[in-house]
Design a protein around this motif. Structure first.
Motif, PDB file in Angstrom:
ATOM      1  N   ALA A  75       0.819  -1.253   0.051  1.00 14.95           N
ATOM      2  CA  ALA A  75      -0.177  -0.013  -0.182  1.00 14.95           C
ATOM      3  C   ALA A  75       0.875   1.311   0.058  1.00 14.95           C
ATOM      4  O   ALA A  75       0.358   2.500  -0.525  1.00 14.95           O
ATOM      5  N   TRP A  78       1.055   3.744  -2.997  1.00 14.42           N
ATOM      6  CA  TRP A  78       0.217   4.867  -3.278  1.00 14.42           C
ATOM      7  C   TRP A  78       0.957   6.188  -3.703  1.00 14.42           C
ATOM      8  O   TRP A  78       0.455   7.230  -4.047  1.00 14.42           O
ATOM      9  N   TRP A  81       1.645   5.732  -7.220  1.00 16.89           N
ATOM     10  CA  TRP A  81       0.379   5.415  -8.012  1.00 16.89           C
ATOM     11  C   TRP A  81      -0.443   6.564  -7.983  1.00 16.89           C
ATOM     12  O   TRP A  81      -1.374   6.738  -9.059  1.00 16.89           O
ATOM     13  N   ILE A 227      -3.158  -4.108  -0.708  1.00 21.41           N
ATOM     14  CA  ILE A 227      -3.310  -3.226  -1.710  1.00 21.41           C
ATOM     15  C   ILE A 227      -3.471  -1.633  -1.182  1.00 21.41           C
ATOM     16  O   ILE A 227      -2.815  -0.654  -1.695  1.00 21.41           O
ATOM     17  N   LEU A 228      -4.508  -1.712  -0.412  1.00 13.80           N
ATOM     18  CA  LEU A 228      -5.064  -0.545   0.403  1.00 13.80           C
ATOM     19  C   LEU A 228      -4.238  -0.597   1.877  1.00 13.80           C
ATOM     20  O   LEU A 228      -4.261  -1.438   2.506  1.00 13.80           O
ATOM     21  N   PRO A 229      -3.879   0.607   2.370  1.00 17.38           N
ATOM     22  CA  PRO A 229      -3.495   0.615   3.718  1.00 17.38           C
ATOM     23  C   PRO A 229      -4.587   0.320   4.864  1.00 17.38           C
ATOM     24  O   PRO A 229      -5.843   0.342   4.513  1.00 17.38           O
ATOM     25  N   ASP A 230      -4.395  -0.168   6.121  1.00 19.70           N
ATOM     26  CA  ASP A 230      -5.253  -0.320   6.957  1.00 19.70           C
ATOM     27  C   ASP A 230      -6.060   0.685   7.427  1.00 19.70           C
ATOM     28  O   ASP A 230      -5.644   1.619   7.911  1.00 19.70           O
ATOM     29  N   PHE A 231      -7.271   0.626   7.205  1.00 15.71           N
ATOM     30  CA  PHE A 231      -8.245   1.845   7.431  1.00 15.71           C
ATOM     31  C   PHE A 231      -8.410   2.085   9.045  1.00 15.71           C
ATOM     32  O   PHE A 231      -8.946   3.249   9.338  1.00 15.71           O
ATOM     33  N   VAL A 237      -3.262   5.776   6.847  1.00 17.85           N
ATOM     34  CA  VAL A 237      -4.249   5.950   5.584  1.00 17.85           C
ATOM     35  C   VAL A 237      -3.982   7.290   5.294  1.00 17.85           C
ATOM     36  O   VAL A 237      -4.058   7.717   4.057  1.00 17.85           O
ATOM     37  N   LEU A 241      -2.558   7.217   1.551  1.00 11.84           N
ATOM     38  CA  LEU A 241      -3.792   7.196   0.672  1.00 11.84           C
ATOM     39  C   LEU A 241      -4.382   8.646   0.499  1.00 11.84           C
ATOM     40  O   LEU A 241      -4.356   9.215  -0.641  1.00 11.84           O
ATOM     41  N   TYR A 554      -6.444   1.596 -12.655  1.00 11.91           N
ATOM     42  CA  TYR A 554      -6.499   1.239 -11.428  1.00 11.91           C
ATOM     43  C   TYR A 554      -7.140  -0.129 -11.194  1.00 11.91           C
ATOM     44  O   TYR A 554      -6.786  -1.088 -10.444  1.00 11.91           O
ATOM     45  N   PHE A 558      -5.190  -3.669  -9.608  1.00  8.38           N
ATOM     46  CA  PHE A 558      -5.976  -4.396  -8.517  1.00  8.38           C
ATOM     47  C   PHE A 558      -6.450  -5.972  -9.059  1.00  8.38           C
ATOM     48  O   PHE A 558      -6.284  -6.735  -8.354  1.00  8.38           O
TER      49      PHE A 558
END
Length: 595
Positions: A75, A78, A81, A227-231, A237, A241, A554, A558
């Motif tokens: 992540a 980003w 990205w 792929i996405l950070p821990d919210f 985040v 992101l 994107y 993914f």
């Protein structure tokens, strides 16, 4: 691991092929400065697009991605990205405008858009600021990667690595100009992609790693694959992101992802046959750069966490390495596990990545020095042969300066952070100057000075004064805020561009009327443009194309990741999104380019 005779033979063939391409292109490159720097404005989209991708596939990029993944997980990517947004904005909004301008360099744009001594000063100042200072810093970060790769794989001293990598590069850049660089980039990109994918397959299946399934299940890796950070981690985040997607992509200037286009991307668009080829080149570049290439690097970075879980493990493995050992060293360290033959191919591909990036930056920076400094201010009556000669001399000098600075840099992420911070706050101006008549040369001068001063204070002076260190994303926000407020105030408090200059710009560029209403009305009244608006920019449709392009790329990014992770349902949804948005892009493409 020592390179075998087969490895050295592959590397030698690569060097010879690159040199021969440069020699072949030299027959035309010396004819004029337009040929040397723009290949006669006759290049097709596919060649220009591959060249853009090859340039950004530099030797330091895998090291940078490895550094990011090892520190912040997948992540963490980003931070770069997010620049897809400005890339797609360039495709659908700015590519046609740049090609329509007809300038030799993007700095010549200043005296097309602005008026008076301030415009001339801005052009000359940025020729040295970007062409020399900024450009050399970027090349130095690429040279740093060459030093680390040469030290780990070839047991070379820093100066030996730089000499090996730069000698052929400077030779074909000096001889072949942009045409030689474009064709060499095409050859080098194919080699680089084949080598990278093959290396990823072999490394993931090493006994130490145990295959893809074991890799993803390993305790050192499983916490870094998202792929996405821990919210649940608000700070993470925001830094990984929210700030990149909400601020960084439009606020910062970074080579290859300049808001509104610019730099070597603008050079490629200006070299295109026509406006559609300029759009096609930048579209291909953004698809390949963000969707095609990242995952082989990511897999190698994740595998390195098993073999070298921390920097101490790297230090133990390479006790004789003379440079600074950081996480970015893990990428070349993993390549030492490749078998003979493939190791030579990968080393050649890394040399190709280094050479394609350096050659582009040398030619681009030299174009600024020659066209926007030497010809504009030193010798306005210079002949074409004289311009080509100065271009070749400046190419050599730029390479020497980059090599010297590379010896004092520490890691790839450090260079990336400095470059982004120095450009913080200038991006919005580069986007709006095409669409708001009130922006002037004074606005740009203020943005340049303020962004540089704020970056120097935050990066160097603030820590020296004993204040608590400011986190990276907060430094970016401070830099963006101060610089943006500053240049907007200067815009409103200084004289606007002369009316005649604005009318000439609007007549030639034909941007969307948004922000140019009174200029457009005056141009119609004076018969400079017709009543029809089809030839003008269609901003709402172009913005929709940008958004669909981002979702499509994107989605592909993914889709590949989820497929590798074995999450096939999620991969299917991502693929459906890509296909749906691609259909919308096809429709918008026809609308934008209809005659």
């Amino acid at each position: 691991m020592q390179l075998s005779v087969l490895d050295w033979a592959i590397i030698a063939v690569f060097f010879v092929a690159s040199l021969l391409i440069g020699l072949w292109a030299s027959r035309r490159s010396g004819q004029s400065s337009s040929e040397f720097f723009l290949s006669g404005r006759s290049m097709p989209w596919w060649l220009l697009g591959v060249s853009m991708v090859a340039t950004t596939f530099s030797a330091d990029t895998p090291n940078l991605v490895t550094d990011i993944v090892r520190k912040n997980g997948v992540a963490g990517n980003w931070v770069w990205w997010a620049f897809l947004l400005t890339g797609m904005l360039t495709v659908f909004v700015y590519a046609r405008l740049w090609r329509r301008s007809g300038v030799m360099t993007d700095l010549e744009f200043y005296e097309l858009r602005y008026s008076g001594p301030a415009a001339a000063f801005l052009r000359g100042f940025r020729a040295l600021y970007l062409g020399v200072f900024f450009n050399v810093l970027v090349m130095a970060s690429v040279c740093l990667a060459a030093i680390k790769i040469g030290g780990v794989l070839l047991d070379l001293a820093p100066w030996q690595s730089l000499l090996l990598g730069s000698l052929i590069t400077v030779t074909y850049s000096v001889l072949g100009g942009l045409r030689g660089i474009l064709y060499t980039d095409f050859f080098q990109f194919i080699l680089a992609m084949v080598g990278t994918v093959a290396a990823a397959v072999v490394i993931v299946n090493l006994p130490e790693v145990g295959g893809l399934e074991n890799l993803l299940a390993h305790p050192e890796v499983s916490t870094r694959t998202a792929i996405l950070p821990d919210f649940r981690d608000r700070e993470l985040v925001v830094s990984l992101l929210v700030v990149p997607l909400a601020v960084q992509w439009w606020a910062s200037y970074y080579p290859g992802a300049e808001p509104g286009g610019g730099g070597y991307v603008a050079q490629r668009m200006l070299a295109a046959k026509d406006e559609q080829n300029a759009m096609g080149a930048t579209l291909f570049y953004n698809i390949a750069h963000y969707a095609l290439r990242p995952w082989p690097w990511i897999l190698i970075a994740l595998a390195s966490l098993i073999v070298y879980p921390d920097t101490e493990a790297l230090r133990v493995a390479y006790p004789n390495f003379t440079g600074k050992i950081d996480d970015d060293l893990a990428y070349p360290a993993m390549l030492n596990f490749l078998p003979s033959g493939l190791l030579g191919l990968v080393v050649a591909s890394l040399l190709g990545a280094f050479m394609s990036t350096i050659s582009t930056h040398l030619n681009w920076g030299s174009s600024y020095i020659v066209h926007d400094w030497y010809l504009r201010f030193i010798r306005p009556d210079a002949e074409e042969k004289d311009l080509v000669r100065v271009g070749r001399i400046s190419t050599v000098l730029l390479m020497a300066a980059a090599a010297l600075i590379a010896l004092v840099l520490e890691n790839a992420l450090q260079a990336f952070d400095i470059i982004v911070l120095v450009g913080a706050g200038t991006g919005l101006l580069f986007i709006l100057r095409w669409f708001w008549w009130r922006i002037s040369a004074y606005s740009e001068i203020a943005a340049l000075i303020l962004s540089f001063l704020v970056a120097v204070y935050l990066e160097f002076i603030h820590p020296e004064l004993g204040f608590e260190a400011i986190q990276g994303h907060r430094k970016l926000l401070i830099g963006v805020g101060l610089t943006t407020v500053g240049w907007i105030l200067v815009t409103l408090l200084t004289p606007p561009t002369e009316e005649g200059q604005l009318l000439r710009f609007f007549q030639q560029i034909r941007p969307a009327e948004t922000g140019w209403r009174w200029v457009a009305d005056r141009a119609r009244a004076e018969g400079l443009i017709g009543e029809q608006t089809e030839s003008l920019g269609r901003l709402p449709l172009e913005i929709l194309g940008m958004l669909l392009g981002c979702f499509a790329v994107y989605g592909a990014l993914f889709c590949t990741g989820y497929y590798l992770y074995g999450a096939y349902t999620s991969a299917g949804f991502a693929l459906a999104l890509t296909l749906l948005c691609s259909g919308g892009i096809f429709w918008i493409w026809g609308k934008i380019n209809q005659r």
